[in-house]
Design a protein around this motif. Structure first.
Motif, PDB file in Angstrom:
ATOM      1  N   TYR A 106      -2.508   7.987   7.260  1.00 16.87           N
ATOM      2  CA  TYR A 106      -3.603   7.310   6.564  1.00 16.87           C
ATOM      3  C   TYR A 106      -4.788   7.123   7.506  1.00 16.87           C
ATOM      4  O   TYR A 106      -5.947   7.299   7.107  1.00 16.87           O
ATOM      5  CB  TYR A 106      -3.146   5.956   6.011  1.00 16.87           C
ATOM      6  CG  TYR A 106      -4.242   5.256   5.246  1.00 16.87           C
ATOM      7  CD1 TYR A 106      -4.519   5.601   3.930  1.00 16.87           C
ATOM      8  CD2 TYR A 106      -5.022   4.273   5.855  1.00 16.87           C
ATOM      9  CE1 TYR A 106      -5.550   4.986   3.231  1.00 16.87           C
ATOM     10  CE2 TYR A 106      -6.053   3.659   5.163  1.00 16.87           C
ATOM     11  CZ  TYR A 106      -6.305   4.015   3.856  1.00 16.87           C
ATOM     12  OH  TYR A 106      -7.335   3.419   3.177  1.00 16.87           O
TER      13      TYR A 106
ATOM     14  N   LEU B 207      -3.967   7.354   0.360  1.00 17.47           N
ATOM     15  CA  LEU B 207      -2.688   6.645   0.273  1.00 17.47           C
ATOM     16  C   LEU B 207      -1.591   7.558  -0.278  1.00 17.47           C
ATOM     17  O   LEU B 207      -0.473   7.596   0.252  1.00 17.47           O
ATOM     18  CB  LEU B 207      -2.826   5.410  -0.616  1.00 17.47           C
ATOM     19  CG  LEU B 207      -3.614   4.227  -0.029  1.00 17.47           C
ATOM     20  CD1 LEU B 207      -3.877   3.177  -1.108  1.00 17.47           C
ATOM     21  CD2 LEU B 207      -2.851   3.606   1.138  1.00 17.47           C
ATOM     22  N   ALA B 208      -1.909   8.297  -1.345  1.00 16.80           N
ATOM     23  CA  ALA B 208      -0.918   9.187  -1.962  1.00 16.80           C
ATOM     24  C   ALA B 208      -0.510  10.305  -1.017  1.00 16.80           C
ATOM     25  O   ALA B 208       0.682  10.631  -0.891  1.00 16.80           O
ATOM     26  CB  ALA B 208      -1.467   9.762  -3.262  1.00 16.80           C
TER      27      ALA B 208
ATOM     28  N   SER C 161       1.441   3.309  -3.666  1.00 14.72           N
ATOM     29  CA  SER C 161       0.432   4.349  -3.447  1.00 14.72           C
ATOM     30  C   SER C 161       0.341   5.316  -4.623  1.00 14.72           C
ATOM     31  O   SER C 161      -0.767   5.734  -5.012  1.00 14.72           O
ATOM     32  CB  SER C 161       0.740   5.113  -2.152  1.00 14.72           C
ATOM     33  OG  SER C 161       2.032   5.700  -2.208  1.00 14.72           O
TER      34      SER C 161
ATOM     35  N   ALA D   3      -7.547   6.153  -2.616  1.00 15.31           N
ATOM     36  CA  ALA D   3      -6.323   6.353  -3.399  1.00 15.31           C
ATOM     37  C   ALA D   3      -5.655   7.675  -3.040  1.00 15.31           C
ATOM     38  O   ALA D   3      -4.423   7.747  -2.900  1.00 15.31           O
ATOM     39  CB  ALA D   3      -6.651   6.321  -4.889  1.00 15.31           C
TER      40      ALA D   3
ATOM     41  N   LYS E  67       1.671   8.889   1.753  1.00 20.24           N
ATOM     42  CA  LYS E  67       3.022   8.605   1.253  1.00 20.24           C
ATOM     43  C   LYS E  67       3.849   9.884   1.168  1.00 20.24           C
ATOM     44  O   LYS E  67       5.018   9.915   1.580  1.00 20.24           O
ATOM     45  CB  LYS E  67       2.920   7.947  -0.128  1.00 20.24           C
ATOM     46  CG  LYS E  67       4.250   7.729  -0.829  1.00 20.24           C
ATOM     47  CD  LYS E  67       5.134   6.748  -0.073  1.00 20.24           C
ATOM     48  CE  LYS E  67       6.409   6.454  -0.862  1.00 20.24           C
ATOM     49  NZ  LYS E  67       7.317   5.543  -0.118  1.00 20.24           N
TER      50      LYS E  67
ATOM     51  N   TYR F   6      -2.895   5.914  -6.984  1.00 16.10           N
ATOM     52  CA  TYR F   6      -3.419   7.279  -7.125  1.00 16.10           C
ATOM     53  C   TYR F   6      -3.568   7.654  -8.594  1.00 16.10           C
ATOM     54  O   TYR F   6      -4.618   8.165  -9.010  1.00 16.10           O
ATOM     55  CB  TYR F   6      -2.472   8.249  -6.426  1.00 16.10           C
ATOM     56  CG  TYR F   6      -2.831   9.708  -6.580  1.00 16.10           C
ATOM     57  CD1 TYR F   6      -3.899  10.264  -5.877  1.00 16.10           C
ATOM     58  CD2 TYR F   6      -2.086  10.545  -7.410  1.00 16.10           C
ATOM     59  CE1 TYR F   6      -4.227  11.608  -6.003  1.00 16.10           C
ATOM     60  CE2 TYR F   6      -2.398  11.888  -7.543  1.00 16.10           C
ATOM     61  CZ  TYR F   6      -3.470  12.410  -6.836  1.00 16.10           C
ATOM     62  OH  TYR F   6      -3.783  13.739  -6.966  1.00 16.10           O
TER      63      TYR F   6
ATOM     64  N   TYR G 159       0.820  -1.212   0.000  1.00 12.71           N
ATOM     65  CA  TYR G 159       0.000   0.000   0.000  1.00 12.71           C
ATOM     66  C   TYR G 159       0.855   1.263   0.000  1.00 12.71           C
ATOM     67  O   TYR G 159       0.484   2.260  -0.615  1.00 12.71           O
ATOM     68  CB  TYR G 159      -0.932  -0.015   1.214  1.00 12.71           C
ATOM     69  CG  TYR G 159      -1.871  -1.189   1.194  1.00 12.71           C
ATOM     70  CD1 TYR G 159      -2.914  -1.243   0.284  1.00 12.71           C
ATOM     71  CD2 TYR G 159      -1.701  -2.262   2.063  1.00 12.71           C
ATOM     72  CE1 TYR G 159      -3.775  -2.333   0.242  1.00 12.71           C
ATOM     73  CE2 TYR G 159      -2.560  -3.356   2.031  1.00 12.71           C
ATOM     74  CZ  TYR G 159      -3.586  -3.385   1.114  1.00 12.71           C
ATOM     75  OH  TYR G 159      -4.424  -4.462   1.070  1.00 12.71           O
ATOM     76  N   GLU G 160       1.988   1.220   0.664  1.00 10.81           N
ATOM     77  CA  GLU G 160       2.870   2.378   0.670  1.00 10.81           C
ATOM     78  C   GLU G 160       3.708   2.432  -0.604  1.00 10.81           C
ATOM     79  O   GLU G 160       3.873   3.492  -1.204  1.00 10.81           O
ATOM     80  CB  GLU G 160       3.778   2.331   1.902  1.00 10.81           C
ATOM     81  CG  GLU G 160       4.686   3.551   2.018  1.00 10.81           C
ATOM     82  CD  GLU G 160       5.454   3.578   3.326  1.00 10.81           C
ATOM     83  OE1 GLU G 160       6.193   4.550   3.558  1.00 10.81           O
ATOM     84  OE2 GLU G 160       5.333   2.625   4.126  1.00 10.81           O
TER      85      GLU G 160
END
Length: 418
Positions: free
Chosen positions: A356, A122-123, A75, A119, A126, A79, A71-72
């Motif tokens: 997150y 996550l972006a 990301s 999404a 990050k 996205y 997920y990281e």
């Protein structure tokens, strides 16, 4: 496997299941025709929702099967994929109720904006978790806002102002990571000035702002020399904005948006036109009184007086059939879930997971607060579903994805500790 089962935050999952199951019960009631039928009949709204719930469990298993680092690490790819899906709507999307927000697959539709929230979360997580990013830097603030603005803008021009509004939720993680509270105060001030101008007019609001500043200067005489220029700029800015509100309202807002604002502000009464939904929703909730009329016994619900009652107005079904006790229960469960997620976010060992987590809290809170305020008639109708509760596969899967990625991140933290 045993360690993973022990590490999972079962309290959050339990609260999730309560909302999903109770939500389905109310969707069943809102779409129940009075004839006994198969609960899993996909030709019925409640049957399709049961299918969506079943598929959400498949989605949860898939989320848990992936490594946390996925997920990281991906990301940015996720996205960009969500941005592409939003852009694709303008070519392949289907227009429903004036908004090009859906991909159509036969009798089913998919709304990519529901997945774009996760999404974007996550972006943003990050980017903010980078050791070189300092939220006190204007450059870093602008980059973070660009990450948020791109999907928000693509959602707005569909047009879907409700989903666009949800992106204000990302102020929660930004503030937690060091964004100055002045930004939030600025946003709140703009909202208050906008509403006050619509109610009282630009001249009275400008005079009120001037009077308020004069009072502040009088009671802060020792510091007024240092703050004089700031107060002057505030008065000028507030005055200019107040006199521009009518132009913004009359030229940038669409007619149905203006009507909804006027109804909520009490400037218009339209119980048969655009204000019909809200008025019938208020009647349904009020008729439930303390303990409600009983499951499947709501007369407003059975009479289909409230349009879209199984989606955005599902809370009115709770009010009518379960009463004040039922609505309080739903609010309590949501509140417990939000508090629990804040607690879990604060115990994370990595910035990525913590940020997150706050994105999840912010998105769920905005949906929850705006939806209930909308149903109660204290906020304009903007088409925001109640998380885990309202009918719809895209909404349920989007919220499930959002929540369970965080539960996966948290479980890995505990596994590393053990």
């Amino acid at each position: 496997m045993k360690k993973f089962i022990t590490a999972v935050d079962w309290l959050s999952i339990f609260l999730y299941l309560i909302l999903v199951i109770f939500g389905w019960m109310n969707i069943y009631s809102a779409s129940y025709s009075g004839e006994a039928g198969d609960w899993f009949d996909v030709d019925q709204i409640y049957g399709r929702q049961a299918l969506f719930i079943g598929l959400s469990f498949v989605l949860i298993i898939f989320i848990f099967s992936l490594e946390t680092k996925f997920y990281e690490r991906f990301s940015s790819v996720i996205y960009l994929g969500s941005i592409a899906s939003l852009l694709g709507l303008f070519v392949f999307g289907k227009t429903i109720s004036g908004a090009t927000a859906w991909y159509s697959f036969g009798s089913f539709g998919l709304q990519p904006s529901e997945f774009a929230k996760a999404a974007t979360a996550l972006a943003l997580s990050k980017y903010l978790s980078d050791i070189q990013v300092d939220m006190k830097s204007m450059e870093n603030q602008l980059r973070a806002l660009v990450i948020i603005f791109i999907p928000a803008f693509l959602v707005l021009i569909q047009p879907d102002p409700g989903s666009f509004l949800v992106y204000t939720a990302f102020l929660f993680p930004l503030y937690r990571e060091g964004l100055s509270s002045n930004y939030i105060l600025f946003l709140l001030t703009v909202i208050l000035l906008f509403i006050a101008t619509l109610l009282m007019g630009a001249l009275y609001v400008s005079l009120g702002v001037l009077l308020l500043v004069l009072l502040l200067l009088f009671f802060n005489r020792k510091k007024r020399r240092k703050r004089y220029s700031r107060y002057l700029l505030f008065v000028i800015g507030a005055t200019i904005f107040s006199f521009s509100v009518n132009y913004i309202f009359n030229n940038l807002f669409k007619q149905h948006h203006r009507d909804r604002f006027n109804i909520v502000l009490g400037k218009e009464v339209d119980n048969r036109g655009i204000g019909y939904n809200t008025n019938q929703s208020e009647i349904a909730i009020g008729s439930g009184e303390w303990f409600g009329k009983g499951w499947l016994q709501g007369t407003q619900t059975k009479g289909n007086f409230v349009p879209e009652q199984h989606t955005d107005y599902i809370f009115s079904t709770v009010g009518e059939e379960w009463g004040f006790v039922g609505t309080s229960f739903v609010v309590l469960v949501f509140t417990c879930l939000l508090i629990r997620l804040i607690f879990v976010a604060e115990r994370q060992r990595t910035k990525f997971s913590r940020i997150y987590g706050y994105c999840v809290v912010g998105i769920l809170f905005v949906h929850f607060a705006v939806n209930i305020a909308m149903v109660l008639g204290i906020f304009p109708t903007v088409g925001i579903p109640l998380p885990f509760f309202s009918y719809g596969g895209s909404g349920l899967w989007g919220f499930t994805l959002l929540l369970f990625i965080f539960i996966k991140l948290d479980s890995t933290r505990l596994l590393v500790r053990t």
